[in-house]
Design an enzyme around this catalytic site. Structure first.
Site, mmCIF file in Angstrom:
data_model
loop_
_atom_site.group_PDB
_atom_site.id
_atom_site.type_symbol
_atom_site.label_atom_id
_atom_site.label_comp_id
_atom_site.label_asym_id
_atom_site.label_seq_id
_atom_site.Cartn_x
_atom_site.Cartn_y
_atom_site.Cartn_z
ATOM 1 N N HIS A 1 0.806 -1.148 -0.284
ATOM 2 C CA HIS A 1 0.164 0.143 0.060
ATOM 3 C C HIS A 1 0.797 1.176 -0.265
ATOM 4 O O HIS A 1 0.876 2.293 -0.670
ATOM 5 C CB HIS A 1 -1.438 0.023 0.706
ATOM 6 C CG HIS A 1 -1.902 1.019 1.002
ATOM 7 N ND1 HIS A 1 -1.470 2.437 2.088
ATOM 8 C CD2 HIS A 1 -2.695 1.449 0.869
ATOM 9 C CE1 HIS A 1 -3.024 3.354 1.808
ATOM 10 N NE2 HIS A 1 -3.348 3.013 1.083
ATOM 11 N N CYS B 1 -2.540 -3.403 -15.558
ATOM 12 C CA CYS B 1 -2.435 -2.902 -14.118
ATOM 13 C C CYS B 1 -1.491 -2.675 -13.423
ATOM 14 O O CYS B 1 -1.616 -1.733 -12.423
ATOM 15 C CB CYS B 1 -3.789 -2.019 -14.329
ATOM 16 S SG CYS B 1 -4.733 -3.762 -12.918
HETATM 17 C C1 PEP Z 1 -2.260 -6.180 -9.296
HETATM 18 O O1 PEP Z 1 -2.829 -7.356 -7.817
HETATM 19 O O2 PEP Z 1 -1.388 -5.981 -9.923
HETATM 20 C C2 PEP Z 1 -3.414 -5.291 -9.166
HETATM 21 C C3 PEP Z 1 -3.403 -4.316 -9.814
HETATM 22 O O3 PEP Z 1 -4.079 -5.133 -7.792
HETATM 23 P P1 PEP Z 1 -4.061 -4.341 -6.346
HETATM 24 O O4 PEP Z 1 -2.603 -3.813 -6.510
HETATM 25 O O5 PEP Z 1 -4.970 -3.518 -6.109
HETATM 26 O O6 PEP Z 1 -3.814 -5.690 -5.081
#
Ligand code: PEP
Ligand code: MG
Length: 799
Positions: free
Chosen positions: A418, A744
Site C-alpha cells: 500500500h 495494471c
Molecule cells: C494487481 O494485483 O496487480 C493490482 C493492480 O491490484 P492491487 O495491487 O490493487 O491488488
C-alpha cells in the site's frame, strides 16, 4: 559522375588511408562520423585503440577502378525491387577486385598497427557513414561491424562493409528521401581489437543520484559486454572529480566474464571461480587514469558523458587504457529537463546511514521524522506538512497523513505494498521494507531520505532542504501552447497507454500527461477518505445514499476531467482487515488469518452478507453513467477466481441496470492463476482482461507480495518466466475470442523489459503509474516501430 574527374581526385594517395591521429572532427566527409569522432578524441589526448581509416575516397577509387558506378546504375534501372537490386549490387562489390595499390596500403597500415603491439593483431572493421548518409545509417541500422578480423580476412570484410551501403532498407530509405544511391560514399574504420583484461563503462556523474561531482567507473574482467549488457553486478569505483580521489570502492561477486575464444572464433561466457569473482577487476592507478580521460572527454563535449573503456592485456600501463566509445549521457540529462534541479539536490555519498530499504517511490527529502505506529495516535493531529512519516505499514486510513508527508518510511512491505503504490501516485518519496526504521530512527530526529537508492541518512546531507520528487511532469511551462498541441508532441502508439489512479484529487496534476484513459481506478481511496463509513453500516443506519453519492462524485471527478477517454473503475478490493477499519466496520468483518487470499473481490459481491453493499457500488456506477452522462466509465471485477462466481456477480450488476454493450465494457482482473488456466472460458463472459501482475506474481510464485524478506531474496519478481508466460497465454486465449488484454499491476511501470515483452506478446493496452506514462509511451512507440520494420523486411524477403 565522370570517371575522369574521379581519377584526378585520387591523384593524391595521402587521403586514401589515414591514421586516426590525422583525423579531426571536421573530416566527416572523408573519414565518416565514427572516424571523425575517434580522431577528435585522439586530438584531445584521449587514448583510443590504434586505428586507421579507409576514407570515402578509397571507396570511390575502388568503385571507379572496377567500373562499378556504371554497373550499379545499370543494376538499379534493371531491377524490379530494392531487394533484388540490393542483392546484385552487394555481390558486385564483394566480387570486385581490391586494387593492388589499395590492398598494399591496407596491409601496410595493418602491419603498422601490429608493430605497435609486437604481434599480429585482430581488428574490428566498422562502417563510418559520411555526412550525407548518417541519417540513413542510423535509421536503417546500416552499421556493419566485424569483430576479431584476421589479416587474411581483412580485405573481404572491408568489402562487406562497403557492400552494406546497399542494404535494401538503406536503399529504400534513401529512395523515400529522394537521395541518389550513387551520390553516397562511406569510410571504413579498422581498429585494433582490445584484448581486454578488464572493461566496462563510466559515467561523468553519479549514475544513481545524478551528482556531477563524481565519476563512477563500473568494471568486470574480460570484454565490456558483460557490464554494458547488464549481465553482471560490476565492481564500482567512485572518484571525486575535483581531487581525483577515490571516495568509494565496491567489489562485487561478478560470477562471469565474456572473452573472445580464438578457436571457436566467437565470444564465450566463462564462469569465474570464487576467487576471481571477488577480486577487484581494476586497480586504483587504472581507475584514476580512466577518470582523467573521462574528464578530458567531458570537458571537450561540455556535457555529462557515458563512456565505454577497456584495459588491454597486450600493452603496459598507461598505454593499455583505452576509450572504446563515448556518447552523451542520456538518463540524467533527460531527467534534468523534466526536473531541472534533481541532480544538484541529490544526496551525496557521505553521511551516516541509519537504515536501508526498498526505494519504492523515487525522490529525495529532508525533514523531521515522526514515528507513528497507530493512526489513532493523537500525534497524528500534530503532524506537520513536510515531516517524514515513519511507520510499520500504511493502509487506506493513512492516506490523509501521507498526503502531507515530505517522505514515507515503513518497516514492512514490498514494492507493491500500500505505502509503495500510494506514494508513487501521490509523488512522495518512499522507502519501504526497511525492517527497523521505527526502532532506529528517533522521533523528531532530522533525517535525509534518499528514496532513489533506498537509504536514510542522519541529519541534513543535502544542499537544500527541499523535497525533490523524481516524478515526471510534462513540460507545461511552454507559454501559449494548448494541451492538444502539447499532447500531440508525444508519439502515437497502437498499444494504448493508460494510467493508474485512485486518488480523484490528483487528476488535475496529471492532465497534461499523454495517457489514453485510466486503466485502473482503485475506488478504495474514495471509500476510505470520502465515504469513510462501512457500506453495510450505512445501510443499517439508513444512509446508503452517502455511499452511492460520494462514490459517484469521486469517479465523476476523474471521468469528466478526461472525457471521452475511458475510466476503468474497479469494484472494491479491500481485504477484511481493511474493511474493518472503516467506521462501523467491526460489526461486519470477520477475522481472517490470511486476508490477502481471503474474502476479497468477487467472493464478497456474491455473498449474502456483502451483496447489498455491492449493489451500492453498482448503483454509483449507474449514477455516473446515466445521471451524469459519463458513458466513458467502464467496470472491472477484482480477484476473480471462478466463472460461476463471476457469472453470479455480473447478474447482480445487471439487476442494477448495468448491462454490457458497445459503450459499457466489463473487464476482469487476471490475478488469480485460475483465470489464466481457464482464460477461454472467462473470455466468453467478459469484454476484456487486465493483468494484476502484483497478485498474479504473488499467486503464481507462491510469494507473499508484502514480504520484504522474500523481496530482498529476489523471490518476488514479476519478470519471472512463469508470470510472463501466463500473460502471453492469456493474450492468446483472449484474442481468440476477440477480447482485449491490458495490464495494471506495477511491473510495466518499473521494468522496461516487461513493457517490451508485453508489446511483443501483442497486449492491447498498458496501464502505468503517472510517473511512468511518458517513458512507457516512448518505449512502446519504439518497440512498435521495430516490429513494423521487422515485419516489412520479412515480407519483402518472402516475396
Ligand atoms: C494487481 O494485483 O496487480 C493490482 C493492480 O491490484 P492491487 O495491487 O490493487 O491488488
Ligand atoms: Mg490485485
Amino acid at each position: 559522375m565522370g570517371s575522369f574527374l574521379l581519377v584526378e581526385a585520387i591523384s593524391s594517395e595521402e587521403d586514401l588511408i589515414l591514421d586516426v591521429s590525422q583525423v579531426t572532427k571536421d573530416m566527416v566527409q572523408l573519414a565518416g562520423g565514427k572516424g571523425a569522432n575517434l580522431g577528435e578524441l585522439t586530438s584531445i589526448g584521449v587514448r583510443v585503440p590504434p586505428a586507421f581509416i579507409l576514407t570515402s575516397k578509397a571507396f570511390k577509387y575502388f568503385l571507379e577502378y572496377n567500373n562499378l558506378f556504371d554497373k550499379i546504375r545499370d543494376t538499379l534501372s534493371s531491377s524490379e525491387t530494392s531487394e533484388e537490386a540490393s542483392e546484385k549490387i552487394k555481390q558486385l562489390i564483394k566480387n570486385a577486385k581490391m586494387p593492388d595499390k589499395l590492398s598494399s596500403m591496407i596491409y601496410q597500415a595493418y602491419d603498422e598497427l601490429s608493430k605497435k603491439v609486437g604481434k599480429e593483431i585482430l581488428v574490428a572493421v566498422r562502417s563510418s557513414a559520411t555526412a550525407e548518409d548518417i541519417e540513413t545509417a542510423s535509421f536503417a541500422g546500416q552499421q556493419d561491424t566485424y569483430l576479431n578480423v584476421t589479416k587474411d580476412e581483412l580485405i573481404d570484410r572491408i568489402k562487406d562493409v562497403w557492400a552494406s551501403l546497399y542494404n535494401a532498407r538503406a536503399m529504400e530509405y534513401r529512395k523515400s528521401k529522394g537521395i541518389d544511391d550513387l551520390s553516397i560514399l562511406i569510410a571504413v574504420v579498422v581498429q585494433k581489437m582490445v584484448n581486454s583484461r578488464s572493461a566496462g563503462v563510466m559515467f561523468t556523474l553519479h549514475p544513481v543520484t545524478g551528482d556531477e561531482k563524481y565519476i563512477m567507473i563500473e568494471s568486470n574482467w574480460g570484454l565490456g559486454e558483460s557490464v554494458v549488457g547488464g549481465k553482471v553486478t560490476p565492481d564500482e569505483v567512485l572518484i571525486e572529480k575535483s581531487t581525483l580521489r577515490i571516495v568509494e570502492k565496491k567489489v562485487s561477486n561478478k560470477n562471469i566474464k565474456i572473452v573472445y575464444d580464438k578457436q571457436l572464433k566467437k565470444n564465450v561466457t566463462i564462469t569465474l571461480d570464487e576467487k576471481e569473482s571477488r577480486l577487484m577487476s581494476i586497480t586504483d592507478e587504472e581507475a584514476i587514469e580512466l577518470a582523467k580521460l573521462a574528464l578530458k572527454i567531458e570537458e571537450h563535449y561540455k556535457r555529462p558523458m557515458d563512456i565505454e573503456w577497456a584495459i588491454d592485456n597486450d600493452l603496459s600501463f598507461p598505454e593499455n587504457i583505452f576509450i572504446v566509445q563515448a556518447r552523451p549521457e542520456t538518463f540524467w540529462s533527460s531527467k534534468r529537463k523534466e526536473n531541472k534541479n534533481i541532480a544538484e539536490k541529490s544526496a551525496p555519498i557521505g553521511g551516516k546511514v541509519l537504515v536501508r530499504g526498498l526505494a519504492a517511490s523515487p525522490g529525495i527529502a529532508f525533514g523531521k521524522a515522526k514515528i507513528i505506529l497507530d493512526i489513532k495516535d493523537p500525534k497524528v493531529h500534530e503532524f506537520q506538512k513536510g515531516e517524514i512519516l515513519v511507520t510499520k505499514m500504511t493502509d487506506p486510513d493513512w492516506v490523509p497523513l501521507m498526503k502531507i508527508a515530505g517522505a514515507i518510511i515503513t518497516d514492512e512491505g514490498g514494492m507493491t505494498s500500500h505505502a509503495a503504490i500510494v506514494s508513487r501516485e501521490l509523488g512522495i518519496p518512499a522507502i519501504v521494507g526497511s525492517r527497523e526504521a521505527t526502532k532506529i530512527i528517533r522521533d523528531n530526529q532530522e533525517i535525509t531520505v534518499d528514496a532513489i537508492r533506498g537509504i536514510v541518512y542522519e541529519g541534513k546531507v543535502l544542499q537544500t532542504s527541499e523535497t525533490v520528487s523524481q516524478q515526471a511532469q510534462p513540460s507545461i511551462g511552454i507559454q501559449g501552447i494548448s494541451r492538444e498541441v502539447l499532447l500531440s508532441l508525444y508519439p502515437v502508439t497502437a498499444t494504448k497507454i493508460y494510467m493508474n489512479l485512485g486518488e480523484p484529487d490528483v487528476i488535475d496534476k496529471y492532465l497534461d500527461l499523454p495517457f489514453d484513459g485510466i486503466g485502473l481506478m482503485r475506488i478504495e481511496f474514495i471509500v476510505s477518505e470520502w465515504v469513510r463509513y462501512h457500506p453495510l453500516y450505512l445501510i443499517k443506519i439508513g444512509n446508503a445514499e452517502l455511499f452511492v453519492d460520494k462514490l459517484a462524485e469521486g469517479i465523476a471527478k476523474v471521468a469528466s476531467a478526461i472525457y471521452p477517454r475511458p475510466v476503468v473503475v474497479r469494484f472494491s478490493d479491500f481485504k477484511t482487515n481493511e474493511y474493518k477499519k472503516l467506521i462501523g466496520g467491526e460489526e461486519f468483518e470477520p477475522d481472517e488469518r490470511n486476508p490477502m487470499i481471503g474474502w476479497r473481490g468477487v467472493s464478497r459481491y456474491v455473498s449474502k452478507e456483502y451483496e447489498p453493499a455491492f449493489r451500492l457500488e453498482a448503483k454509483a456506477i449507474r449514477k455516473v453513467r446515466e445521471e451524469m452522462g459519463l458513458k466513458n466509465v467502464w467496470v472491472m471485477f477484482p480477484f476473480v477466481r471462478t466463472t460461476w462466481e463471476l457469472e453470479k456477480a455480473i447478474k447482480i450488476m445487471e439487476e442494477e441496470g448495468l448491462r454490457r454493450d458497445s459503450d459499457f465494457k466489463v473487464w476482469i482482473m487476471a490475478e488469480v492463476p485460475s483465470v489464466v488456466v481457464l482464460a477461454e472460458e472467462f473470455a466468453k463472459i467478459v469484454d476484456g482482461f487486465s493483468v494484476g501482475s502484483n497478485d498474479l506474481a504473488q499467486l503464481t510464485l507462491g510469494v507473499d507480495r508484502d514480504s520484504e524478506l522474500l523481496a530482498r531474496m529476489g523471490y518476488y519478481d514479476e519478470r519471472d518466466p512463469a508470470v510472463l508466460e501466463s500473460i502471453r497465454k492469456l493474450i492468446k486465449a483472449a484474442h481468440k475470442y476477440g477480447k482485449t488484454v491490458s495490464i495494471c499491476g506495477q511491473a510495466p511501470s518499473v521494468y522496461p523489459a516487461v513493457v517490451e515483452y508485453l508489446v511483443k506478446a501483442g497486449i492491447d493496452s498498458i496501464s502505468v503509474n503517472p510517473d511512468a506514462v511518458i517513458n512507457v509511451r516512448r518505449q512502446v512507440a519504439s518497440i512498435e516501430q521495430q516490429i513494423i520494420l521487422r515485419n516489412l523486411n520479412g515480407k519483402r524477403k518472402n516475396k
